[in-house]
Enzyme design. Sequence first.
Site, PDB file in Angstrom:
ATOM      1  N   ASP A  38       0.867  -1.187   0.000  1.00  0.00           N
ATOM      2  CA  ASP A  38       0.000   0.000   0.000  1.00  0.00           C
ATOM      3  C   ASP A  38       0.906   1.241   0.000  1.00  0.00           C
ATOM      4  O   ASP A  38       1.880   1.299   0.750  1.00  0.00           O
ATOM      5  CB  ASP A  38      -0.892  -0.025   1.241  1.00  0.00           C
ATOM      6  N   ASN A  95     -12.856  -3.327   3.065  1.00  0.00           N
ATOM      7  CA  ASN A  95     -13.784  -2.205   3.188  1.00  0.00           C
ATOM      8  C   ASN A  95     -14.765  -2.277   2.017  1.00  0.00           C
ATOM      9  O   ASN A  95     -14.365  -2.546   0.881  1.00  0.00           O
ATOM     10  CB  ASN A  95     -13.026  -0.876   3.157  1.00  0.00           C
ATOM     11  N   GLY A 101     -15.705   2.717   4.038  1.00  0.00           N
ATOM     12  CA  GLY A 101     -14.385   3.314   3.844  1.00  0.00           C
ATOM     13  C   GLY A 101     -13.668   2.852   2.593  1.00  0.00           C
ATOM     14  O   GLY A 101     -12.450   3.024   2.470  1.00  0.00           O
ATOM     15  N   GLN A 102     -14.414   2.285   1.626  1.00  0.00           N
ATOM     16  CA  GLN A 102     -13.778   1.834   0.384  1.00  0.00           C
ATOM     17  C   GLN A 102     -13.522   3.030  -0.521  1.00  0.00           C
ATOM     18  O   GLN A 102     -14.442   3.776  -0.848  1.00  0.00           O
ATOM     19  CB  GLN A 102     -14.674   0.819  -0.334  1.00  0.00           C
ATOM     20  N   HIS A 108     -10.334  -5.480  -2.806  1.00  0.00           N
ATOM     21  CA  HIS A 108      -8.986  -5.671  -2.283  1.00  0.00           C
ATOM     22  C   HIS A 108      -9.042  -6.050  -0.820  1.00  0.00           C
ATOM     23  O   HIS A 108      -9.912  -5.610  -0.078  1.00  0.00           O
ATOM     24  CB  HIS A 108      -8.112  -4.425  -2.486  1.00  0.00           C
ATOM     25  N   HIS A 110      -6.919  -5.893   2.608  1.00  0.00           N
ATOM     26  CA  HIS A 110      -5.765  -5.293   3.289  1.00  0.00           C
ATOM     27  C   HIS A 110      -5.153  -6.357   4.204  1.00  0.00           C
ATOM     28  O   HIS A 110      -5.868  -7.057   4.925  1.00  0.00           O
ATOM     29  CB  HIS A 110      -6.204  -4.134   4.190  1.00  0.00           C
TER      30      HIS A 110
HETATM   31  P1  5GP Z   1      -9.693   1.245   0.641  1.00  0.00           P
HETATM   32  O1  5GP Z   1      -9.711   2.611   1.281  1.00  0.00           O
HETATM   33  O2  5GP Z   1     -10.458   1.267  -0.666  1.00  0.00           O
HETATM   34  O3  5GP Z   1     -10.110   0.127   1.523  1.00  0.00           O
HETATM   35  O4  5GP Z   1      -8.191   0.941   0.309  1.00  0.00           O
HETATM   36  C1  5GP Z   1      -7.544   1.465  -0.800  1.00  0.00           C
HETATM   37  C2  5GP Z   1      -6.071   1.464  -0.475  1.00  0.00           C
HETATM   38  O5  5GP Z   1      -5.363   1.614  -1.688  1.00  0.00           O
HETATM   39  C3  5GP Z   1      -5.631   2.594   0.439  1.00  0.00           C
HETATM   40  O6  5GP Z   1      -5.034   2.043   1.602  1.00  0.00           O
HETATM   41  C4  5GP Z   1      -4.654   3.392  -0.405  1.00  0.00           C
HETATM   42  O7  5GP Z   1      -3.549   3.859   0.351  1.00  0.00           O
HETATM   43  C5  5GP Z   1      -4.227   2.393  -1.457  1.00  0.00           C
HETATM   44  N1  5GP Z   1      -3.879   2.956  -2.748  1.00  0.00           N
HETATM   45  C6  5GP Z   1      -4.564   3.931  -3.420  1.00  0.00           C
HETATM   46  N2  5GP Z   1      -3.980   4.162  -4.610  1.00  0.00           N
HETATM   47  C7  5GP Z   1      -2.914   3.309  -4.687  1.00  0.00           C
HETATM   48  C8  5GP Z   1      -1.922   3.093  -5.683  1.00  0.00           C
HETATM   49  O8  5GP Z   1      -1.909   3.700  -6.759  1.00  0.00           O
HETATM   50  N3  5GP Z   1      -0.979   2.157  -5.417  1.00  0.00           N
HETATM   51  C9  5GP Z   1      -0.973   1.439  -4.241  1.00  0.00           C
HETATM   52  N4  5GP Z   1      -0.002   0.538  -4.095  1.00  0.00           N
HETATM   53  N5  5GP Z   1      -1.901   1.640  -3.287  1.00  0.00           N
HETATM   54  C10 5GP Z   1      -2.848   2.558  -3.505  1.00  0.00           C
END
Ligand code: 5GP
Length: 122
Positions: A38, A95, A101-102, A108, A110
């Site tokens: 991340d 999420n 919080g998505q 994905h 985490h």
């Molecule tokens: P969410 O908030 O949707 O559960 O998680 C999305 C995650 O993707 C976040 O933790 C954010 O830091 C990560 N993220 C967003 N854009 C990128 C990217 O371009 N590359 C990587 N490696 N992580 C990303």
Amino acid sequence: MGKGCLFTMSECIFCRIAAGELSADIVHEDDRVMVFKDTSPQAPIHFLLIPKRHISTLLELGEEDGGLLTHIITVLGRVAKEYDLDKKGFRTVINTGEEGGQTVGHLHFHLLGGRHMQWPPG
Ligand code: 5GP
Ligand code: ZN
């Protein structure tokens, strides 16, 4: 592309990472999934596991995805062991949607570890 997708697939950053169009710090890759770091880590170890196929949220998953889900959980466990997270433990988070919080509309998982996690999450 499934119902409720936040992006078209060509704009989906995780599809672009899976296709090799955007760079990522890749930890594991096979024909069905990719695990990468991340870019905004919330713990000493913070990886994201994605299916290479575009699935917007877990709400799109069905019985027919059982094989993929078993593979995902197996890979998560294998990666956790590779990074010595099996001894002290780790957290796995999915999420879903706005209140969940998505922020990226491609399913994905985490994988967070390397520090003591709090409960309840924020
Ligand atoms: P969410 O908030 O949707 O559960 O998680 C999305 C995650 O993707 C976040 O933790 C954010 O830091 C990560 N993220 C967003 N854009 C990128 C990217 O371009 N590359 C990587 N490696 N992580 C990303
Ligand atoms: Zn996607």
